[in-house]
Design an enzyme around this catalytic site. Structure first.
Site, PDB file in Angstrom:
ATOM      1  N   ALA A 299       0.801  -1.226   0.000  1.00 56.15           N
ATOM      2  CA  ALA A 299       0.000   0.000   0.000  1.00 56.15           C
ATOM      3  C   ALA A 299       0.837   1.282   0.000  1.00 56.15           C
ATOM      4  CB  ALA A 299      -0.925  -0.026   1.217  1.00 56.15           C
TER       5      ALA A 299
ATOM      6  N   ASN B 161       1.935  -3.536   7.975  1.00 46.87           N
ATOM      7  CA  ASN B 161       2.908  -4.377   7.265  1.00 46.87           C
ATOM      8  C   ASN B 161       3.794  -3.538   6.355  1.00 46.87           C
ATOM      9  OD1 ASN B 161       2.120  -7.270   7.934  1.00 46.87           O
ATOM     10  ND2 ASN B 161       0.159  -6.326   7.425  1.00 46.87           N
TER      11      ASN B 161
ATOM     12  N   HIS C 270      -0.423   6.983   3.666  1.00 50.29           N
ATOM     13  CA  HIS C 270       0.938   6.607   4.086  1.00 50.29           C
ATOM     14  C   HIS C 270       1.918   7.638   3.549  1.00 50.29           C
ATOM     15  CE1 HIS C 270      -0.551   2.733   5.379  1.00 50.29           C
ATOM     16  NE2 HIS C 270      -1.068   2.518   4.186  1.00 50.29           N
TER      17      HIS C 270
HETATM   18  N1  LIG Z   1       1.858  -5.368   2.696  1.00 49.62           N
HETATM   19  C1  LIG Z   1       0.834  -4.544   2.615  1.00 49.62           C
HETATM   20  O1  LIG Z   1       0.916  -3.445   2.055  1.00 49.62           O
HETATM   21  C2  LIG Z   1      -0.474  -4.942   3.201  1.00 49.62           C
HETATM   22  C3  LIG Z   1      -0.611  -6.127   3.874  1.00 49.62           C
HETATM   23  N2  LIG Z   1      -1.811  -6.490   4.399  1.00 49.62           N
HETATM   24  C4  LIG Z   1      -1.881  -7.752   5.111  1.00 49.62           C
HETATM   25  O2  LIG Z   1      -2.254  -8.775   4.204  1.00 49.62           O
HETATM   26  C5  LIG Z   1      -2.938  -9.821   4.902  1.00 49.62           C
HETATM   27  C6  LIG Z   1      -4.256 -10.128   4.197  1.00 49.62           C
HETATM   28  O3  LIG Z   1      -5.079  -8.976   4.237  1.00 49.62           O
HETATM   29  P1  LIG Z   1      -6.629  -9.081   3.903  1.00 49.62           P
HETATM   30  O4  LIG Z   1      -6.833  -9.938   2.739  1.00 49.62           O
HETATM   31  O5  LIG Z   1      -7.158  -7.700   3.892  1.00 49.62           O
HETATM   32  O6  LIG Z   1      -7.176  -9.824   5.202  1.00 49.62           O
HETATM   33  P2  LIG Z   1      -8.570 -10.569   5.376  1.00 49.62           P
HETATM   34  O7  LIG Z   1      -8.836 -10.562   6.841  1.00 49.62           O
HETATM   35  O8  LIG Z   1      -9.596 -10.001   4.473  1.00 49.62           O
HETATM   36  O9  LIG Z   1      -8.268 -12.049   4.885  1.00 49.62           O
HETATM   37  C7  LIG Z   1      -7.382 -12.907   5.547  1.00 49.62           C
HETATM   38  C8  LIG Z   1      -7.802 -14.342   5.272  1.00 49.62           C
HETATM   39  O10 LIG Z   1      -6.797 -15.204   5.758  1.00 49.62           O
HETATM   40  C9  LIG Z   1      -7.367 -16.215   6.582  1.00 49.62           C
HETATM   41  N3  LIG Z   1      -6.389 -16.495   7.630  1.00 49.62           N
HETATM   42  C10 LIG Z   1      -5.846 -15.618   8.500  1.00 49.62           C
HETATM   43  N4  LIG Z   1      -4.909 -16.220   9.250  1.00 49.62           N
HETATM   44  C11 LIG Z   1      -4.869 -17.512   8.863  1.00 49.62           C
HETATM   45  C12 LIG Z   1      -4.108 -18.630   9.266  1.00 49.62           C
HETATM   46  N5  LIG Z   1      -3.180 -18.535  10.226  1.00 49.62           N
HETATM   47  N6  LIG Z   1      -4.338 -19.817   8.654  1.00 49.62           N
HETATM   48  C13 LIG Z   1      -5.272 -19.920   7.677  1.00 49.62           C
HETATM   49  N7  LIG Z   1      -6.021 -18.883   7.239  1.00 49.62           N
HETATM   50  C14 LIG Z   1      -5.823 -17.694   7.825  1.00 49.62           C
HETATM   51  C15 LIG Z   1      -8.691 -15.657   7.094  1.00 49.62           C
HETATM   52  O11 LIG Z   1      -9.637 -16.683   7.325  1.00 49.62           O
HETATM   53  C16 LIG Z   1      -9.121 -14.734   5.946  1.00 49.62           C
HETATM   54  O12 LIG Z   1      -9.939 -15.391   5.019  1.00 49.62           O
HETATM   55  C17 LIG Z   1      -3.116  -9.289   6.333  1.00 49.62           C
HETATM   56  O13 LIG Z   1      -2.083  -9.781   7.165  1.00 49.62           O
HETATM   57  C18 LIG Z   1      -2.953  -7.796   6.184  1.00 49.62           C
HETATM   58  O14 LIG Z   1      -2.523  -7.188   7.381  1.00 49.62           O
HETATM   59  C19 LIG Z   1      -2.918  -5.710   4.223  1.00 49.62           C
HETATM   60  C20 LIG Z   1      -2.809  -4.521   3.560  1.00 49.62           C
HETATM   61  C21 LIG Z   1      -1.576  -4.015   3.049  1.00 49.62           C
HETATM   62  O1  LIG Z   2      -3.411  -1.377   3.449  1.00 48.07           O
HETATM   63  C1  LIG Z   2      -2.795  -0.502   4.050  1.00 48.07           C
HETATM   64  O2  LIG Z   2      -3.044   0.721   3.918  1.00 48.07           O
HETATM   65  C2  LIG Z   2      -1.663  -0.858   4.928  1.00 48.07           C
HETATM   66  C3  LIG Z   2      -1.892  -1.998   5.794  1.00 48.07           C
HETATM   67  O3  LIG Z   2      -2.996  -2.317   6.190  1.00 48.07           O
HETATM   68  C4  LIG Z   2      -0.718  -2.768   6.195  1.00 48.07           C
HETATM   69  O4  LIG Z   2       0.394  -2.405   5.826  1.00 48.07           O
HETATM   70  O5  LIG Z   2      -0.895  -3.775   6.891  1.00 48.07           O
END
Ligand SMILES: NC(=O)C1=CN([C@@H]2O[C@H](COP(=O)(O)OP(=O)(O)OC[C@H]3O[C@@H](n4cnc5c(N)ncnc54)[C@H](O)[C@@H]3O)[C@@H](O)[C@H]2O)C=CC1
Ligand SMILES: O=C([O-])CC(=O)C(=O)O
EC number: 1.4.1.21
Length: 271
Positions: A123, A192, A222
């Site tokens: 992001a 993250n 951000h």
């Molecule tokens: N690097 C970046 O810029 C960003 C990273 N993220 C991260 O990406 C990840 C996914 O985000 P979203 O899709 O929005 O989350 P979400 O909550 O919509 O989906 C996560 C999915 O993973 C499953 N899950 C979670 N932990 C699990 C485990 N230990 N074993 C099996 N299934 C599991 C859940 O059941 C859910 O379906 C999160 O950790 C979030 O913090 C989110 C936004 C930005």
């Molecule tokens: O999606 C975003 O804006 C950032 C976020 O949640 C993350 O880094 O975990």
């Protein structure tokens, strides 16, 4: 490829396989929630759908890369076994690497197995420039200020442990200041991006993070500032939150898709 996590980001990534944006096969998918697995299968035409598995160790066979889009606990579970099974990994929940023991274990395993760990920009914007600046050896300061609506921060362990009630806020308020290492533990589902920035720049101990809760802000904002011998870098991204998860910016999913798409591309632009 295989997908671990069928939530907001995982579903967008799967759609990009289904509609051909990513020119590769999504072979298997896993989520601890069977309904989420099924809803990803439903994104595909019959016959093209990935196989849903109910044990994540079944993701690896014959696959070259595992995409993690689940959460920090998932990074802990799946990263080393993926690498040891001959798969590269792409991590969305990169904040898990704030734990230096896990980070070292992941790096050592990837080196030993000859595999690659990908951390997409997610992001934020500017990792290309921060990486290049870091290479000069005189990148001095790197900071990230993240502003989200309280709905995008709710439930974070730091807020719960410190009895910080975001519903009581009526103006922008700094709720956390610390290193990227501390931020990843305090806000595991929100920041993250701080770890991606740290890995690109001066590491999680030296990268500073400020988190602002603003009831008048509808975007996930951000702002990065970096200074050093090369001059200074400033970037601001005002992200639209995902409709299904206000914590997650839509750009994060698209960033992962672009990373996966360009792995097979002839022309690859950017640092
Ligand atoms: N690097 C970046 O810029 C960003 C990273 N993220 C991260 O990406 C990840 C996914 O985000 P979203 O899709 O929005 O989350 P979400 O909550 O919509 O989906 C996560 C999915 O993973 C499953 N899950 C979670 N932990 C699990 C485990 N230990 N074993 C099996 N299934 C599991 C859940 O059941 C859910 O379906 C999160 O950790 C979030 O913090 C989110 C936004 C930005
Ligand atoms: O999606 C975003 O804006 C950032 C976020 O949640 C993350 O880094 O975990």
């Amino acid at each position: 490829m295989s997908l671990f996590g069928c939530g907001t980001i995982g579903t967008e990534v799967a759609r990009a396989f289904a509609d051909g944006t990513i020119n590769a096969d999504l072979v298997r998918i896993y989520d601890r929630n069977a309904e989420k697995r099924q809803s990803v299968v439903d994104e595909f035409r019959a016959g093209d759908a990935p196989e849903p598995v109910d044990d994540f160790t079944d993701l690896f066979d014959g696959v070259d890369l595992v995409v993690e889009a689940a959460g920090q606990s998932a990074v802990d579970e799946v990263t080393v076994p993926s690498l040891e099974s001959g798969c590269d990994v792409l991590l969305l929940s990169a904040g898990a690497l704030a734990a230096s023991e896990l980070r070292q274990q992941v790096v050592r395993t990837a080196e030993r197995e000859g595999q690659v760990v990908h951390v997409p920009s997610g992001a934020i914007a500017g990792l290309d420039a921060v990486k290049a600046a870091a290479l000069t050896g005189d990148l001095e300061t790197v900071s990230l200020t993240t502003t989200k609506n309280p709905a995008g921060l709710e439930g974070a362990p730091y807020l719960v442990e410190n009895d910080i009630d975001l519903s009581a806020l009526d103006s922008a308020t700094t709720v956390f200041e610390g290193s990227a290492t501390e931020a990843a533990l305090a806000f595991p589902s929100n920041i993250n991006v701080a770890m991606a920035l740290s890995l690109a720049g001066i590491g999680p101990g030296g990268t500073t993070v400020r988190i602002v809760a603003d009831p008048d802000e509808s975007n996930n904002v951000h702002h990065i500032e970096a200074t050093g011998g090369m001059g200074s870098i400033e970037t601001t991204v005002r992200n639209v939150p995902s409709p299904t998860n206000p914590k997650t910016s839509y750009l994060a999913a698209v960033s992962a898709i672009e990373k996966l798409r360009t792995m097979g591309a002839t022309v690859r632009v950017g640092t």
